[in-house]
Design a protein around this motif. Structure first.
Motif, PDB file in Angstrom:
ATOM      1  N   ALA A  13      53.609   3.645  61.003  1.00 59.17           N
ATOM      2  CA  ALA A  13      53.978   2.368  60.371  1.00 59.17           C
ATOM      3  C   ALA A  13      55.296   2.492  59.633  1.00 59.17           C
ATOM      4  O   ALA A  13      56.130   1.588  59.665  1.00 59.17           O
ATOM      5  CB  ALA A  13      52.867   1.920  59.428  1.00 59.17           C
ATOM      6  N   ALA A  14      55.489   3.631  58.960  1.00 64.61           N
ATOM      7  CA  ALA A  14      56.741   3.832  58.228  1.00 64.61           C
ATOM      8  C   ALA A  14      57.930   3.883  59.172  1.00 64.61           C
ATOM      9  O   ALA A  14      58.999   3.330  58.879  1.00 64.61           O
ATOM     10  CB  ALA A  14      56.654   5.116  57.404  1.00 64.61           C
ATOM     11  N   ASP A  15      57.763   4.538  60.329  1.00 66.77           N
ATOM     12  CA  ASP A  15      58.867   4.633  61.295  1.00 66.77           C
ATOM     13  C   ASP A  15      59.097   3.308  62.012  1.00 66.77           C
ATOM     14  O   ASP A  15      60.242   2.973  62.347  1.00 66.77           O
ATOM     15  CB  ASP A  15      58.566   5.729  62.323  1.00 66.77           C
ATOM     16  N   LEU A  16      58.027   2.555  62.228  1.00 66.72           N
ATOM     17  CA  LEU A  16      58.145   1.319  62.996  1.00 66.72           C
ATOM     18  C   LEU A  16      58.676   0.165  62.154  1.00 66.72           C
ATOM     19  O   LEU A  16      59.572  -0.574  62.584  1.00 66.72           O
ATOM     20  CB  LEU A  16      56.778   0.946  63.589  1.00 66.72           C
ATOM     21  N   PHE A  17      58.131   0.019  60.945  1.00 70.37           N
ATOM     22  CA  PHE A  17      58.493  -1.130  60.103  1.00 70.37           C
ATOM     23  C   PHE A  17      59.466  -0.767  58.981  1.00 70.37           C
ATOM     24  O   PHE A  17      60.160  -1.655  58.470  1.00 70.37           O
ATOM     25  CB  PHE A  17      57.234  -1.740  59.482  1.00 70.37           C
TER      26      PHE A  17
END
Length: 281
Positions: A112-116
């Protein structure tokens, strides 16, 4: 042989004791502080003081109080208050729910951190009020656009506070729940959310204040009703007592909503130790 005992420890007059002693005086001091500020305002405007600041342009407190009292008896005033409060409540609640959910996801999941994360970090520095043209183009009505501005203003403080609070949690509590057979949802409900609540409510307190700044600005720019819209209209017709009536109304509404958030936070985090005050010499 005589036993040697240490002298008994005496409880020092710490912050809590000092706060209890000063308790009855605190409301009096706060009221006197407000009266002194209003008295200074009245004095500067009555004397038409023109040093560096031009207080001769300001209406005196008596004129503002008279105008405020008259508007309290009108339906238009309460319609404006209702419109602004509705926009704040809807936008802030959306920001609270989605901000906490996004903060937990980004704080606990690398995916989630890398995607958003990159998208959120690019959008976060943009002032919400700068998105007024986007809201006008994106939404079919001004009402929806103002709610969007309010939501955006509160979303990022809640997101950042939640993310930091989740990442700051000690892993030992999560490991304990997993050891006892709990799953991810159990960890989330028993460890993550309760442990992050103080930080979350810190973000909510900041978010509600920023929301008021942006909703009033958005109402001034593109609104049709609301306290911000009415305040700007009063300025355009040079009704300065009306302008300050709007300013006072905004301050009272902001104080009311911030107090509600703070009291809710205290209730949900009642298990935390409280600092009653700080003693000063």
């Amino acid at each position: 042989m005589t036993a040697v005992t240490a002298p008994p420890k005496t409880a020092s007059a710490g912050p809590a004791v000092a706060a209890r002693r000063a308790g009855p005086l605190r409301p009096v001091v706060r009221v006197l502080s407000l009266i002194a500020a209003l008295g200074l305002w009245q004095l500067l405007t009555t004397l038409d003081v023109q040093l560096w600041l031009r207080f001769d342009q300001f209406p005196p407190v008596t004129d503002v109080a008279r105008e405020f009292g008259e508007r309290l008896g009108t339906a238009a005033y309460w319609q404006d208050v209702t419109d602004s409060l509705r926009r704040i409540v809807v936008g802030f609640l959306l920001a609270a729910v989605l901000g906490v959910a996004a903060g937990v996801a980004v704080g606990r999941s690398r995916w989630a951190a890398d995607l958003f994360g990159p998208v959120l970090e690019v959008l976060r520095p943009i002032p919400a009020i700068a998105l007024v043209p986007v809201a006008i183009l994106l939404f079919p009505s001004n009402e929806q656009g103002i709610v969007f501005i309010t939501f955006t203003a509160a979303f990022f403080p809640v997101l950042v506070a939640t993310r930091h609070a989740v990442r700051a949690l000690a892993p030992v509590w999560e490991e304990a729940v997993l050891t006892m057979g709990g799953g991810r949802w159990r960890v989330l409900a028993s460890v993550v959310l309760p442990g992050a609540l103080p930080g979350i409510f810190g973000g909510l307190s900041v978010g509600i204040g920023v929301s008021w700044i942006c909703v009033i600005s958005a109402e001034m720019i593109s609104g049709e009703y609301g306290v911000g819209y009415r305040t700007w209209q009063d300025y355009t017709v040079i009704d300065y007592p009306g302008v300050f009536t709007g300013i006072v109304s905004i301050g009272l509404l902001g104080w009311l909503t911030s107090t509600v958030v703070e009291l809710l936070g205290r209730r949900l985090t009642h298990w935390l130790p409280r600092r009653e005050g700080k003693a000063t010499s």
